[in-house]
Design a protein around this motif. Structure first.
Motif, mmCIF file in Angstrom:
data_model
loop_
_atom_site.group_PDB
_atom_site.id
_atom_site.type_symbol
_atom_site.label_atom_id
_atom_site.label_comp_id
_atom_site.label_asym_id
_atom_site.label_seq_id
_atom_site.Cartn_x
_atom_site.Cartn_y
_atom_site.Cartn_z
ATOM 1 N N GLU A 20 0.866 -1.179 0.000
ATOM 2 C CA GLU A 20 0.000 0.000 0.000
ATOM 3 C C GLU A 20 0.901 1.228 0.000
ATOM 4 O OE1 GLU A 20 -1.454 1.325 4.139
ATOM 5 O OE2 GLU A 20 -1.527 -0.859 4.264
ATOM 6 N N THR A 21 0.331 2.379 -0.341
ATOM 7 C CA THR A 21 1.066 3.627 -0.227
ATOM 8 C C THR A 21 0.714 4.224 1.139
ATOM 9 O OG1 THR A 21 -0.659 4.783 -1.504
ATOM 10 C CG2 THR A 21 1.247 3.947 -2.701
ATOM 11 N N TRP A 22 0.052 5.378 1.183
ATOM 12 C CA TRP A 22 -0.376 5.898 2.476
ATOM 13 C C TRP A 22 -1.843 5.567 2.699
ATOM 14 C CZ3 TRP A 22 1.113 9.096 -1.580
ATOM 15 C CH2 TRP A 22 0.111 9.851 -2.189
ATOM 16 N N LEU A 23 -2.249 5.513 3.947
ATOM 17 C CA LEU A 23 -3.593 5.053 4.270
ATOM 18 C C LEU A 23 -4.673 6.006 3.771
ATOM 19 C CD1 LEU A 23 -5.353 3.007 6.285
ATOM 20 C CD2 LEU A 23 -5.713 5.242 7.327
ATOM 21 N N MET A 24 -5.588 5.480 2.979
ATOM 22 C CA MET A 24 -6.871 6.120 2.716
ATOM 23 C C MET A 24 -7.895 4.991 2.774
ATOM 24 S SD MET A 24 -5.965 9.247 2.414
ATOM 25 C CE MET A 24 -7.277 10.258 1.750
ATOM 26 N N HIS A 25 -8.858 5.116 3.670
ATOM 27 C CA HIS A 25 -9.818 4.038 3.866
ATOM 28 C C HIS A 25 -10.777 3.883 2.687
ATOM 29 C CE1 HIS A 25 -9.258 4.240 8.458
ATOM 30 N NE2 HIS A 25 -8.883 3.046 8.070
ATOM 31 N N ARG A 26 -11.336 2.713 2.572
ATOM 32 C CA ARG A 26 -12.498 2.465 1.740
ATOM 33 C C ARG A 26 -13.755 2.822 2.543
ATOM 34 N NH1 ARG A 26 -11.426 -0.760 -2.716
ATOM 35 N NH2 ARG A 26 -9.310 -1.611 -2.758
ATOM 36 N N PRO A 27 -14.904 2.989 1.879
ATOM 37 C CA PRO A 27 -16.136 3.212 2.635
ATOM 38 C C PRO A 27 -16.354 2.123 3.688
ATOM 39 C CG PRO A 27 -16.510 3.686 0.321
ATOM 40 C CD PRO A 27 -15.118 3.102 0.419
ATOM 41 N N HIS A 28 -16.836 2.524 4.824
ATOM 42 C CA HIS A 28 -17.167 1.688 5.990
ATOM 43 C C HIS A 28 -15.961 1.312 6.853
ATOM 44 C CE1 HIS A 28 -21.283 1.137 4.551
ATOM 45 N NE2 HIS A 28 -20.822 0.679 3.398
ATOM 46 N N GLN A 29 -14.733 1.389 6.320
ATOM 47 C CA GLN A 29 -13.597 0.865 7.082
ATOM 48 C C GLN A 29 -13.312 1.672 8.343
ATOM 49 O OE1 GLN A 29 -10.354 0.555 4.235
ATOM 50 N NE2 GLN A 29 -10.910 -1.552 3.728
ATOM 51 N N LEU A 30 -13.462 2.983 8.287
ATOM 52 C CA LEU A 30 -13.187 3.796 9.466
ATOM 53 C C LEU A 30 -14.083 3.390 10.625
ATOM 54 C CD1 LEU A 30 -11.892 6.227 10.917
ATOM 55 C CD2 LEU A 30 -13.672 7.666 9.882
ATOM 56 N N THR A 31 -15.380 3.344 10.384
ATOM 57 C CA THR A 31 -16.313 3.072 11.481
ATOM 58 C C THR A 31 -16.355 1.597 11.855
ATOM 59 O OG1 THR A 31 -18.074 3.100 9.796
ATOM 60 C CG2 THR A 31 -17.786 5.082 11.127
ATOM 61 N N ARG A 32 -16.054 0.715 10.946
ATOM 62 C CA ARG A 32 -16.098 -0.723 11.257
ATOM 63 C C ARG A 32 -14.833 -1.221 11.951
ATOM 64 N NH1 ARG A 32 -18.521 -3.309 5.617
ATOM 65 N NH2 ARG A 32 -20.721 -2.692 5.953
ATOM 66 N N TYR A 33 -13.675 -0.640 11.608
ATOM 67 C CA TYR A 33 -12.432 -1.311 11.982
ATOM 68 C C TYR A 33 -11.463 -0.520 12.846
ATOM 69 C CZ TYR A 33 -13.937 -4.288 8.075
ATOM 70 O OH TYR A 33 -14.652 -5.110 7.241
#
Length: 425
Positions: free
Chosen positions: A364-377
Protein backbone atom coordinates in the motif's frame (compact mmCIF):
# COMPACT_ATOMS: atom_id res chain seq x y z
CA UNK A 1 9.03 -4.52 18.11
CA UNK A 2 8.02 -5.86 14.70
CA UNK A 3 8.83 -3.17 12.17
CA UNK A 4 11.48 -0.45 12.11
CA UNK A 5 9.43 2.31 10.53
CA UNK A 6 8.70 5.60 12.29
CA UNK A 7 5.99 4.07 14.51
CA UNK A 8 8.27 1.24 15.64
CA UNK A 9 11.27 3.50 16.24
CA UNK A 10 9.24 6.01 18.27
CA UNK A 11 7.77 3.19 20.37
CA UNK A 12 11.25 1.75 20.93
CA UNK A 13 12.66 5.12 21.91
CA UNK A 14 9.96 5.78 24.48
CA UNK A 15 10.09 2.27 25.96
CA UNK A 16 13.87 2.31 26.23
CA UNK A 17 13.64 5.52 28.27
CA UNK A 18 11.79 3.55 30.92
CA UNK A 19 14.73 1.16 31.25
CA UNK A 20 12.83 -1.58 29.43
CA UNK A 21 14.77 -3.99 27.25
CA UNK A 22 13.68 -3.47 23.65
CA UNK A 23 14.41 -5.42 20.46
CA UNK A 24 13.43 -4.03 17.05
CA UNK A 25 13.06 -6.49 14.15
CA UNK A 26 12.91 -4.94 10.67
CA UNK A 27 12.44 -7.10 7.56
CA UNK A 28 14.00 -4.59 5.16
CA UNK A 29 17.72 -3.88 4.95
CA UNK A 30 17.02 -0.28 6.00
CA UNK A 31 15.01 1.52 8.66
CA UNK A 32 12.14 3.92 8.05
CA UNK A 33 9.47 1.71 6.48
CA UNK A 34 7.38 3.76 4.07
CA UNK A 35 9.63 6.74 4.82
CA UNK A 36 12.68 6.47 2.58
CA UNK A 37 15.14 9.07 1.31
CA UNK A 38 17.28 7.74 -1.54
CA UNK A 39 19.81 9.46 -3.82
CA UNK A 40 18.50 9.28 -7.37
CA UNK A 41 18.34 11.56 -10.41
CA UNK A 42 21.11 13.63 -8.83
CA UNK A 43 19.04 14.54 -5.75
CA UNK A 44 18.05 13.09 -2.41
CA UNK A 45 14.48 12.09 -3.25
CA UNK A 46 11.66 11.02 -0.97
CA UNK A 47 10.56 7.69 -2.37
CA UNK A 48 7.82 7.38 0.25
CA UNK A 49 6.33 9.76 2.81
CA UNK A 50 7.46 13.35 2.36
CA UNK A 51 5.36 16.27 3.51
CA UNK A 52 4.74 17.66 6.97
CA UNK A 53 3.44 20.86 8.55
CA UNK A 54 3.21 22.77 11.82
CA UNK A 55 -0.49 21.82 12.12
CA UNK A 56 0.73 18.23 12.55
CA UNK A 57 1.64 18.38 16.24
CA UNK A 58 3.50 15.13 16.74
CA UNK A 59 5.93 15.43 13.85
CA UNK A 60 6.47 19.13 14.50
CA UNK A 61 7.46 18.33 18.07
CA UNK A 62 10.07 15.89 16.71
CA UNK A 63 11.36 18.51 14.27
CA UNK A 64 11.76 20.90 17.20
CA UNK A 65 13.32 18.22 19.41
CA UNK A 66 16.04 17.40 16.88
CA UNK A 67 16.49 20.86 15.36
CA UNK A 68 15.63 19.77 11.82
CA UNK A 69 15.22 22.34 9.04
CA UNK A 70 12.06 22.53 6.96
CA UNK A 71 11.96 23.72 3.35
CA UNK A 72 9.66 23.55 0.33
CA UNK A 73 9.78 23.13 -3.40
CA UNK A 74 9.74 26.12 -5.77
CA UNK A 75 6.51 28.08 -6.00
CA UNK A 76 4.71 27.32 -9.28
CA UNK A 77 4.78 30.09 -11.85
CA UNK A 78 2.53 28.23 -14.30
CA UNK A 79 -0.45 25.92 -13.96
CA UNK A 80 -2.01 23.48 -16.42
CA UNK A 81 -5.34 21.68 -16.18
CA UNK A 82 -7.97 20.14 -18.44
CA UNK A 83 -11.39 21.27 -19.55
CA UNK A 84 -12.65 18.16 -21.30
CA UNK A 85 -9.72 17.34 -23.58
CA UNK A 86 -8.58 20.95 -23.85
CA UNK A 87 -5.51 22.06 -21.91
CA UNK A 88 -5.91 25.28 -19.97
CA UNK A 89 -2.92 27.31 -18.82
CA UNK A 90 -2.98 29.80 -16.00
CA UNK A 91 -1.69 30.45 -12.51
CA UNK A 92 -1.85 28.67 -9.17
CA UNK A 93 -4.31 31.29 -7.90
CA UNK A 94 -6.47 30.76 -10.96
CA UNK A 95 -6.61 27.01 -10.41
CA UNK A 96 -7.41 27.44 -6.73
CA UNK A 97 -10.26 29.77 -7.64
CA UNK A 98 -11.54 27.17 -10.10
CA UNK A 99 -11.76 24.37 -7.52
CA UNK A 100 -12.80 26.53 -4.56
CA UNK A 101 -16.60 26.38 -5.04
CA UNK A 102 -16.57 22.58 -5.37
CA UNK A 103 -14.22 22.13 -2.43
CA UNK A 104 -16.32 24.37 -0.21
CA UNK A 105 -19.56 22.60 -1.08
CA UNK A 106 -18.03 19.15 -0.74
CA UNK A 107 -16.52 19.86 2.68
CA UNK A 108 -19.17 22.17 4.12
CA UNK A 109 -20.21 19.70 6.84
CA UNK A 110 -16.71 18.60 7.83
CA UNK A 111 -16.89 19.79 11.42
CA UNK A 112 -20.37 18.35 11.86
CA UNK A 113 -19.19 14.86 11.02
CA UNK A 114 -15.75 15.08 12.65
CA UNK A 115 -15.88 17.84 15.27
CA UNK A 116 -12.76 16.51 17.00
CA UNK A 117 -10.21 15.16 14.50
CA UNK A 118 -8.27 13.59 17.36
CA UNK A 119 -11.43 11.59 18.13
CA UNK A 120 -12.53 10.63 14.60
CA UNK A 121 -15.32 8.31 15.75
CA UNK A 122 -16.96 10.75 18.18
CA UNK A 123 -20.01 11.48 16.00
CA UNK A 124 -22.56 8.67 16.64
CA UNK A 125 -24.04 8.91 13.14
CA UNK A 126 -20.70 8.88 11.30
CA UNK A 127 -21.43 5.48 9.72
CA UNK A 128 -24.10 7.20 7.61
CA UNK A 129 -21.55 9.27 5.69
CA UNK A 130 -18.83 6.61 5.97
CA UNK A 131 -20.88 4.55 3.52
CA UNK A 132 -20.06 7.03 0.73
CA UNK A 133 -17.03 7.28 -1.52
CA UNK A 134 -15.42 10.61 -2.32
CA UNK A 135 -16.65 10.09 -5.91
CA UNK A 136 -20.24 9.66 -4.66
CA UNK A 137 -20.07 13.04 -2.97
CA UNK A 138 -18.37 14.77 -5.91
CA UNK A 139 -21.06 13.44 -8.26
CA UNK A 140 -23.78 14.91 -6.04
CA UNK A 141 -22.39 18.39 -6.74
CA UNK A 142 -23.07 18.24 -10.52
CA UNK A 143 -20.08 20.46 -11.25
CA UNK A 144 -19.33 21.82 -14.75
CA UNK A 145 -16.86 19.57 -16.56
CA UNK A 146 -13.81 21.81 -16.03
CA UNK A 147 -14.50 22.17 -12.30
CA UNK A 148 -15.30 18.48 -11.94
CA UNK A 149 -12.09 17.30 -13.62
CA UNK A 150 -9.99 19.75 -11.62
CA UNK A 151 -11.57 18.75 -8.31
CA UNK A 152 -11.27 15.05 -9.10
CA UNK A 153 -7.61 15.36 -10.04
CA UNK A 154 -6.86 17.29 -6.86
CA UNK A 155 -8.48 14.54 -4.78
CA UNK A 156 -6.60 11.82 -6.65
CA UNK A 157 -3.43 13.59 -5.55
CA UNK A 158 -4.59 13.37 -1.95
CA UNK A 159 -6.05 9.86 -2.05
CA UNK A 160 -3.54 8.14 -4.33
CA UNK A 161 -6.50 5.95 -5.25
CA UNK A 162 -9.47 5.66 -7.61
CA UNK A 163 -12.04 8.03 -6.12
CA UNK A 164 -14.88 5.53 -6.28
CA UNK A 165 -12.87 3.32 -3.91
CA UNK A 166 -11.84 5.98 -1.37
CA UNK A 167 -14.06 6.82 1.60
CA UNK A 168 -15.47 10.33 1.84
CA UNK A 169 -14.59 10.25 5.53
CA UNK A 170 -10.89 10.10 4.62
CA UNK A 171 -11.20 13.51 2.99
CA UNK A 172 -13.22 14.77 5.95
CA UNK A 173 -10.55 13.62 8.41
CA UNK A 174 -7.77 15.52 6.64
CA UNK A 175 -9.92 18.66 6.45
CA UNK A 176 -11.10 18.37 10.06
CA UNK A 177 -7.43 18.28 11.08
CA UNK A 178 -7.12 21.78 9.60
CA UNK A 179 -10.33 23.08 11.26
CA UNK A 180 -12.37 22.73 8.08
CA UNK A 181 -10.06 24.73 5.79
CA UNK A 182 -9.43 22.93 2.52
CA UNK A 183 -6.73 25.47 1.60
CA UNK A 184 -4.78 24.69 4.77
CA UNK A 185 -5.39 20.95 4.32
CA UNK A 186 -3.91 21.17 0.83
CA UNK A 187 -0.86 23.03 2.13
CA UNK A 188 -0.37 20.71 5.11
CA UNK A 189 -0.37 17.60 2.94
CA UNK A 190 1.70 18.67 -0.05
CA UNK A 191 4.11 21.58 0.39
CA UNK A 192 6.70 21.49 3.21
CA UNK A 193 9.41 18.87 3.64
CA UNK A 194 12.63 18.30 5.58
CA UNK A 195 15.61 20.06 4.04
CA UNK A 196 17.88 17.11 4.82
CA UNK A 197 15.27 14.50 3.95
CA UNK A 198 13.17 12.20 6.08
CA UNK A 199 16.39 10.19 6.45
CA UNK A 200 17.52 12.83 8.95
CA UNK A 201 14.45 12.26 11.13
CA UNK A 202 14.94 8.49 11.06
CA UNK A 203 18.62 8.86 11.94
CA UNK A 204 17.86 11.26 14.78
CA UNK A 205 15.32 8.91 16.34
CA UNK A 206 17.61 5.89 15.95
CA UNK A 207 20.43 7.76 17.68
CA UNK A 208 18.03 8.33 20.58
CA UNK A 209 16.99 4.67 20.90
CA UNK A 210 18.66 2.55 23.56
CA UNK A 211 17.68 -0.80 22.04
CA UNK A 212 18.94 -3.61 19.87
CA UNK A 213 17.90 -3.05 16.27
CA UNK A 214 18.14 -5.79 13.64
CA UNK A 215 17.48 -5.20 9.96
CA UNK A 216 16.96 -7.93 7.31
CA UNK A 217 15.07 -9.91 9.95
CA UNK A 218 11.63 -10.96 8.75
CA UNK A 219 9.11 -12.23 11.28
CA UNK A 220 7.11 -15.23 10.11
CA UNK A 221 5.10 -16.31 13.17
CA UNK A 222 3.89 -15.10 16.56
CA UNK A 223 2.57 -17.45 19.21
CA UNK A 224 1.19 -15.69 22.25
CA UNK A 225 -0.62 -16.33 25.53
CA UNK A 226 -1.23 -14.43 28.76
CA UNK A 227 2.41 -14.73 29.83
CA UNK A 228 4.16 -13.54 26.68
CA UNK A 229 4.97 -14.44 23.09
CA UNK A 230 7.36 -16.45 20.96
CA UNK A 231 8.42 -14.81 17.69
CA UNK A 232 9.81 -16.98 14.90
CA UNK A 233 11.90 -15.29 12.22
CA UNK A 234 12.44 -16.37 8.62
CA UNK A 235 15.77 -17.90 9.63
CA UNK A 236 14.00 -20.11 12.21
CA UNK A 237 15.26 -18.20 15.25
CA UNK A 238 12.81 -18.06 18.14
CA UNK A 239 12.65 -14.97 20.36
CA UNK A 240 10.74 -14.82 23.65
CA UNK A 241 9.12 -11.54 24.69
CA UNK A 242 6.83 -10.30 27.46
CA UNK A 243 5.09 -7.92 25.04
CA UNK A 244 5.09 -7.51 21.26
CA UNK A 245 4.38 -4.33 19.31
CA UNK A 246 3.24 -4.98 15.74
CA UNK A 247 3.67 -2.04 13.37
CA UNK A 248 2.79 -3.71 10.06
CA UNK A 249 0.64 -1.76 7.58
CA UNK A 250 -3.10 -2.35 7.25
CA UNK A 251 -2.75 -4.37 4.03
CA UNK A 252 -0.27 -6.98 5.24
CA UNK A 253 -0.99 -7.47 8.92
CA UNK A 254 -3.46 -10.22 8.02
CA UNK A 255 -0.69 -12.16 6.26
CA UNK A 256 1.27 -12.61 9.48
CA UNK A 257 0.90 -16.07 11.05
CA UNK A 258 -0.43 -15.33 14.54
CA UNK A 259 -1.68 -17.92 17.03
CA UNK A 260 -4.22 -17.37 18.49
CA UNK A 261 -5.36 -15.47 15.41
CA UNK A 262 -5.92 -11.74 15.34
CA UNK A 263 -9.48 -10.48 15.81
CA UNK A 264 -11.97 -10.67 12.96
CA UNK A 265 -11.96 -6.90 12.37
CA UNK A 266 -8.19 -6.66 11.86
CA UNK A 267 -8.28 -9.61 9.48
CA UNK A 268 -11.28 -8.30 7.53
CA UNK A 269 -9.69 -4.88 7.07
CA UNK A 270 -6.46 -6.45 5.85
CA UNK A 271 -8.33 -8.69 3.41
CA UNK A 272 -10.33 -5.76 2.00
CA UNK A 273 -7.17 -3.63 1.60
CA UNK A 274 -7.02 0.15 1.74
CA UNK A 275 -8.18 2.32 -1.14
CA UNK A 276 -4.69 3.73 -1.73
CA UNK A 277 -3.05 1.80 -4.54
CA UNK A 278 -1.47 4.54 -6.57
CA UNK A 279 1.93 5.53 -7.85
CA UNK A 280 4.49 8.21 -7.07
CA UNK A 281 6.98 8.98 -9.83
CA UNK A 282 10.05 11.19 -9.91
CA UNK A 283 10.90 12.68 -13.31
CA UNK A 284 14.05 14.54 -14.38
CA UNK A 285 13.56 16.83 -17.36
CA UNK A 286 15.94 19.03 -19.28
CA UNK A 287 16.05 22.62 -18.09
CA UNK A 288 15.85 25.38 -17.50
CA UNK A 289 12.07 25.43 -17.05
CA UNK A 290 9.66 27.56 -15.06
CA UNK A 291 8.29 25.75 -12.01
CA UNK A 292 4.78 24.52 -12.72
CA UNK A 293 2.07 22.18 -11.57
CA UNK A 294 -0.50 20.30 -13.63
CA UNK A 295 -3.72 18.41 -12.96
CA UNK A 296 -5.39 16.17 -15.51
CA UNK A 297 -8.28 13.96 -14.36
CA UNK A 298 -8.91 10.86 -12.28
CA UNK A 299 -8.81 8.66 -15.40
CA UNK A 300 -5.29 9.60 -16.54
CA UNK A 301 -2.24 7.52 -15.55
CA UNK A 302 -0.70 10.59 -13.88
CA UNK A 303 -3.23 12.99 -12.43
CA UNK A 304 -0.88 15.40 -10.67
CA UNK A 305 2.58 16.65 -11.62
CA UNK A 306 4.61 19.48 -10.16
CA UNK A 307 8.16 20.84 -10.02
CA UNK A 308 9.98 19.89 -6.83
CA UNK A 309 13.63 20.74 -7.65
CA UNK A 310 15.14 23.28 -10.05
CA UNK A 311 18.70 23.14 -11.43
CA UNK A 312 20.61 25.21 -13.93
CA UNK A 313 20.15 22.72 -16.72
CA UNK A 314 17.49 20.33 -15.38
CA UNK A 315 14.49 20.07 -13.09
CA UNK A 316 12.95 17.21 -11.14
CA UNK A 317 9.20 16.76 -11.05
CA UNK A 318 7.08 14.64 -8.73
CA UNK A 319 3.93 13.01 -10.05
CA UNK A 320 1.05 10.92 -8.70
CA UNK A 321 -1.48 8.58 -10.27
CA UNK A 322 -4.47 6.72 -8.88
CA UNK A 323 -3.55 3.18 -9.91
CA UNK A 324 -0.07 1.63 -9.92
CA UNK A 325 -1.24 -0.92 -12.51
CA UNK A 326 -1.77 1.86 -15.06
CA UNK A 327 1.82 3.13 -15.07
CA UNK A 328 5.20 2.15 -13.69
CA UNK A 329 7.38 4.95 -12.28
CA UNK A 330 10.36 3.29 -13.97
CA UNK A 331 8.79 3.20 -17.46
CA UNK A 332 10.42 6.11 -19.27
CA UNK A 333 8.21 5.92 -22.38
CA UNK A 334 4.98 5.65 -20.36
CA UNK A 335 5.90 8.64 -18.22
CA UNK A 336 6.78 10.67 -21.31
CA UNK A 337 3.39 9.84 -22.81
CA UNK A 338 1.60 10.75 -19.58
CA UNK A 339 3.23 14.19 -19.49
CA UNK A 340 2.08 14.93 -23.04
CA UNK A 341 -1.47 15.21 -21.71
CA UNK A 342 -0.48 18.75 -20.69
CA UNK A 343 2.66 19.64 -22.58
CA UNK A 344 4.90 18.17 -25.25
CA UNK A 345 7.82 20.55 -24.75
CA UNK A 346 9.43 18.69 -21.85
CA UNK A 347 12.39 16.46 -22.58
CA UNK A 348 12.28 13.61 -20.08
CA UNK A 349 15.77 12.41 -19.19
CA UNK A 350 15.22 9.91 -16.37
CA UNK A 351 12.46 8.54 -14.20
CA UNK A 352 12.37 6.60 -10.97
CA UNK A 353 10.12 5.51 -8.11
CA UNK A 354 9.14 2.48 -6.08
CA UNK A 355 6.22 0.12 -6.56
CA UNK A 356 4.84 0.14 -3.04
CA UNK A 357 1.91 -2.02 -4.10
CA UNK A 358 4.19 -4.97 -4.94
CA UNK A 359 6.53 -4.33 -2.01
CA UNK A 360 5.92 -7.37 0.26
CA UNK A 361 6.43 -5.25 3.38
CA UNK A 362 3.80 -2.62 2.56
CA UNK A 363 1.47 -3.48 -0.38
CA UNK A 364 0.00 0.00 0.00
CA UNK A 365 1.07 3.63 -0.23
CA UNK A 366 -0.38 5.90 2.48
CA UNK A 367 -3.59 5.05 4.27
CA UNK A 368 -6.87 6.12 2.72
CA UNK A 369 -9.82 4.04 3.87
CA UNK A 370 -12.50 2.46 1.74
CA UNK A 371 -16.14 3.21 2.64
CA UNK A 372 -17.17 1.69 5.99
CA UNK A 373 -13.60 0.87 7.08
CA UNK A 374 -13.19 3.80 9.47
CA UNK A 375 -16.31 3.07 11.48
CA UNK A 376 -16.10 -0.72 11.26
CA UNK A 377 -12.43 -1.31 11.98
CA UNK A 378 -10.44 1.57 13.49
CA UNK A 379 -11.21 0.83 17.14
CA UNK A 380 -10.35 -2.85 16.70
CA UNK A 381 -7.17 -2.00 14.79
CA UNK A 382 -5.98 0.10 17.72
CA UNK A 383 -7.03 -2.39 20.41
CA UNK A 384 -4.39 -4.66 22.03
CA UNK A 385 -4.89 -8.42 21.92
CA UNK A 386 -3.43 -9.93 25.06
CA UNK A 387 0.31 -9.22 24.97
CA UNK A 388 0.15 -7.91 21.38
CA UNK A 389 -0.04 -4.14 20.81
CA UNK A 390 -0.47 -2.29 17.52
CA UNK A 391 1.23 0.92 16.40
CA UNK A 392 1.03 2.25 12.86
CA UNK A 393 0.29 5.45 11.01
CA UNK A 394 -2.58 3.44 9.54
CA UNK A 395 -4.38 3.33 12.90
CA UNK A 396 -3.63 6.85 14.13
CA UNK A 397 -6.44 9.18 15.13
CA UNK A 398 -5.35 12.59 13.91
CA UNK A 399 -3.15 12.44 10.79
CA UNK A 400 -3.53 8.80 9.78
CA UNK A 401 -1.30 7.92 6.83
CA UNK A 402 1.22 10.67 7.61
CA UNK A 403 4.53 10.68 9.48
CA UNK A 404 2.62 12.52 12.20
CA UNK A 405 0.23 9.60 12.56
CA UNK A 406 3.08 7.11 12.91
CA UNK A 407 4.55 9.17 15.74
CA UNK A 408 1.16 9.55 17.43
CA UNK A 409 0.50 5.81 17.40
CA UNK A 410 4.01 5.01 18.64
CA UNK A 411 3.63 7.40 21.55
CA UNK A 412 0.22 5.96 22.43
CA UNK A 413 1.38 2.35 22.48
CA UNK A 414 4.57 3.19 24.37
CA UNK A 415 2.54 4.98 27.03
CA UNK A 416 0.18 2.01 27.40
CA UNK A 417 3.01 -0.49 27.63
CA UNK A 418 5.13 1.53 30.01
CA UNK A 419 2.21 1.82 32.40
CA UNK A 420 1.56 -1.92 32.25
CA UNK A 421 5.13 -3.12 32.53
CA UNK A 422 6.30 -0.73 35.23
CA UNK A 423 3.19 -1.57 37.31
CA UNK A 424 3.97 -5.29 37.05
CA UNK A 425 7.57 -4.97 38.26
Amino acid sequence: MIGGGIAGLITARELSRSSLRVLVLEARDRLGGRVWTDHRLGRDLEIGGTWLHWVQPHVWAEITRYGLEVTRGPRPEEAYWLAGDEVRKGTLDGFMELIDPGMRRLLADTMRWIPRPDQPLAEPELAEVDACSIQDKLDELHLPVEERQANEAAWVGHFNAPLDEGAFTSGLRWTAATAGSWHLMHEASAVFRLATGTRSLVEAIVADVDAEIRTSTEVRRIEHDAEGAVITTASGEQIHARRVVVTLPHNIIGDLDVSPALCAEKLAASKEKTASKGVKAWIRVRGPIKPFFAYSSASHPLSVVRTEYLGDDDAVLVAFGADAQKISPDDLDAVRAALRVWRDDLEVLEVTGHDWMSDPYSRETWLMHRPHQLTRYLQAQQRPEGVLHFASSDNANLWAGFIDGAIESGLRVARELTAQLTASR
